[in-house]
Design an enzyme around this catalytic site. Structure first.
Site, mmCIF file in Angstrom:
data_model
loop_
_atom_site.group_PDB
_atom_site.id
_atom_site.type_symbol
_atom_site.label_atom_id
_atom_site.label_comp_id
_atom_site.label_asym_id
_atom_site.label_seq_id
_atom_site.Cartn_x
_atom_site.Cartn_y
_atom_site.Cartn_z
ATOM 1 N N ARG A 160 -1.471 -17.899 -49.739
ATOM 2 C CA ARG A 160 -2.130 -16.653 -50.138
ATOM 3 C C ARG A 160 -1.620 -15.484 -49.291
ATOM 4 O O ARG A 160 -1.475 -14.374 -49.784
ATOM 5 C CB ARG A 160 -3.641 -16.804 -50.007
ATOM 6 N N GLY A 168 -16.271 -5.532 -59.405
ATOM 7 C CA GLY A 168 -15.417 -6.719 -59.499
ATOM 8 C C GLY A 168 -15.887 -7.919 -58.710
ATOM 9 O O GLY A 168 -15.085 -8.629 -58.111
ATOM 10 N N THR A 169 -17.191 -8.156 -58.725
ATOM 11 C CA THR A 169 -17.683 -9.374 -58.066
ATOM 12 C C THR A 169 -18.656 -10.105 -58.981
ATOM 13 O O THR A 169 -19.450 -9.474 -59.678
ATOM 14 C CB THR A 169 -18.306 -9.067 -56.686
ATOM 15 N N CYS A 223 -0.646 -18.424 -29.955
ATOM 16 C CA CYS A 223 -1.526 -17.256 -30.097
ATOM 17 C C CYS A 223 -0.802 -16.024 -29.550
ATOM 18 O O CYS A 223 -0.278 -16.069 -28.429
ATOM 19 C CB CYS A 223 -2.822 -17.499 -29.322
ATOM 20 N N HIS A 274 -15.655 -10.819 -45.255
ATOM 21 C CA HIS A 274 -15.237 -12.226 -45.298
ATOM 22 C C HIS A 274 -13.928 -12.469 -44.535
ATOM 23 O O HIS A 274 -13.264 -13.477 -44.775
ATOM 24 C CB HIS A 274 -15.096 -12.701 -46.750
HETATM 25 N N1 APR Z 1 -11.834 -5.544 -63.312
HETATM 26 C C1 APR Z 1 -13.130 -5.731 -62.974
HETATM 27 N N2 APR Z 1 -13.675 -6.946 -62.802
HETATM 28 C C2 APR Z 1 -12.882 -8.009 -62.978
HETATM 29 C C3 APR Z 1 -11.524 -7.900 -63.326
HETATM 30 C C4 APR Z 1 -10.993 -6.591 -63.508
HETATM 31 N N3 APR Z 1 -9.720 -6.373 -63.835
HETATM 32 N N4 APR Z 1 -11.009 -9.148 -63.440
HETATM 33 C C5 APR Z 1 -11.998 -10.010 -63.165
HETATM 34 N N5 APR Z 1 -13.143 -9.315 -62.888
HETATM 35 C C6 APR Z 1 -14.462 -9.849 -62.517
HETATM 36 C C7 APR Z 1 -14.772 -11.209 -63.073
HETATM 37 O O1 APR Z 1 -15.356 -11.061 -64.369
HETATM 38 C C8 APR Z 1 -15.767 -11.758 -62.054
HETATM 39 O O2 APR Z 1 -17.097 -11.409 -62.388
HETATM 40 O O3 APR Z 1 -14.454 -10.005 -61.105
HETATM 41 C C9 APR Z 1 -15.371 -11.015 -60.762
HETATM 42 C C10 APR Z 1 -14.711 -11.904 -59.718
HETATM 43 O O4 APR Z 1 -15.633 -12.878 -59.301
HETATM 44 P P1 APR Z 1 -15.231 -14.028 -58.289
HETATM 45 O O5 APR Z 1 -13.939 -14.631 -58.691
HETATM 46 O O6 APR Z 1 -16.404 -14.923 -58.163
HETATM 47 O O7 APR Z 1 -14.958 -13.267 -56.902
HETATM 48 P P2 APR Z 1 -15.979 -12.673 -55.856
HETATM 49 O O8 APR Z 1 -17.242 -12.257 -56.494
HETATM 50 O O9 APR Z 1 -15.230 -11.681 -55.052
HETATM 51 O O10 APR Z 1 -16.257 -13.942 -54.936
HETATM 52 C C11 APR Z 1 -17.082 -13.797 -53.826
HETATM 53 O O11 APR Z 1 -16.728 -16.037 -53.139
HETATM 54 O O12 APR Z 1 -15.412 -17.880 -52.793
HETATM 55 C C12 APR Z 1 -15.995 -16.801 -52.215
HETATM 56 O O13 APR Z 1 -15.398 -15.841 -50.179
HETATM 57 C C13 APR Z 1 -15.038 -15.881 -51.534
HETATM 58 O O14 APR Z 1 -15.174 -13.479 -51.258
HETATM 59 C C14 APR Z 1 -15.287 -14.545 -52.198
HETATM 60 C C15 APR Z 1 -16.687 -14.712 -52.713
#
Ligand code: APR
Length: 235
Positions: free
Chosen positions: A59, A176-177, A136, A109
């Site tokens: 990554r 976007g979460t 380190c 995170h």
């Molecule tokens: N624009 C807006 N939203 C988007 C896009 C886009 N182009 N593409 C995807 N998404 C949305 C998806 O629909 C989803 O709801 O972004 C979201 C991503 O969700 P996750 O993959 O679950 O990511 P996140 O919420 O950041 O995860 C939280 O989980 O595994 C842990 O530590 C890790 O920080 C991470 C945390």
């Protein structure tokens, strides 16, 4: 937007999706082929450090091939122009907000480009291969670095600063979460408790979508620049 002074923005993997960084829970998500317990817990690191180091090395290497997109850039512009308090809290471990120029930024995170030394407890900038067991950069002890990533079961960074900002903010924006991981998933409720207006921008409704006053569905690369123009219009 004259009644808004203080803003907290939370971003997740969706803000980096259009840059080519895979989301966690999408169809091409990183967890495909890797169970969370195998790569993102302290127990996994004890059990199979090589697997975990290689997972994060891949990554970290990928970061060198991607660029900030219009959403990162718009948020950096907002940070530059906004005269009130602003805190951008990201769950993302990529450096795309940093490279776009956001200053008032907190990586709750952790960060792929940071190494945490388990010998001297110092965190150092790091953009190389950790599986090669380098020394380190601070104490020079070999084989003692771990990714500076907050794994499941560990405390996120900056919670005191985040909670203070949430209590002071007039507007909380989530971008976007999926709202699947706490404590970030609960920020909307905290902000509302203190009287903030709340807005979500996401491709599809997050798990806590019903907590938001307003939801805008679509791609961050289109929604976020429009929203930033909107909020800066009156500044
Ligand atoms: N624009 C807006 N939203 C988007 C896009 C886009 N182009 N593409 C995807 N998404 C949305 C998806 O629909 C989803 O709801 O972004 C979201 C991503 O969700 P996750 O993959 O679950 O990511 P996140 O919420 O950041 O995860 C939280 O989980 O595994 C842990 O530590 C890790 O920080 C991470 C945390």
């Amino acid at each position: 937007m004259k009644d808004i002074q203080n803003i907290v923005i939370l971003t997740g993997a969706g803000v980096s999706a259009e840059s080519g960084v895979a989301t966690f829970r999408g169809p091409d998500g990183l967890w495909e082929g890797h169970r969370v317990e195998d790569v993102a817990t302290p127990e996994a690191f004890v059990r199979d450090p090589d697997l975990v180091q290689k997972f994060y090395d891949e990554r970290r290497a990928k970061l060198k091939t991607v660029q900030p997109n219009a959403a990162h850039q718009a948020l950096a512009k907002l940070d530059e122009k906004w005269l009130g308090d602003l805190l951008l809290v990201t769950q993302n471990v990529d450096d795309l907000h940093d490279r776009a120029g956001s200053q008032r930024l907190l990586h709750m995170h952790g960060e792929l480009n940071s190494a945490w030394c388990l010998a001297c407890d110092v965190r150092s900038p790091f953009d190389e291969v950790m599986a090669a067991a380098p020394a380190c950069p601070h104490c020079h002890q070999p084989s003692c670095l771990r990714p500076d990533i907050v794994w499941f079961g560990e405390m996120p960074y900056g919670m005191e600063r985040i909670e203070h900002a949430l209590a002071q903010c007039d507007l909380f924006v989530s971008i976007g979460t999926s709202g699947a991981v706490y404590p970030a998933a609960g920020f909307v409720q905290t902000a509302r408790h203190y009287g903030a207006r709340t807005l979500e921008m996401n491709l599809d409704p997050s798990e806590g979508s019903f907590h938001f006053h307003e939801s805008r569905m679509g791609k961050a690369g289109a929604l976020v620049p429009d929203w930033v123009e909107e909020i800066l219009r009156d500044v």
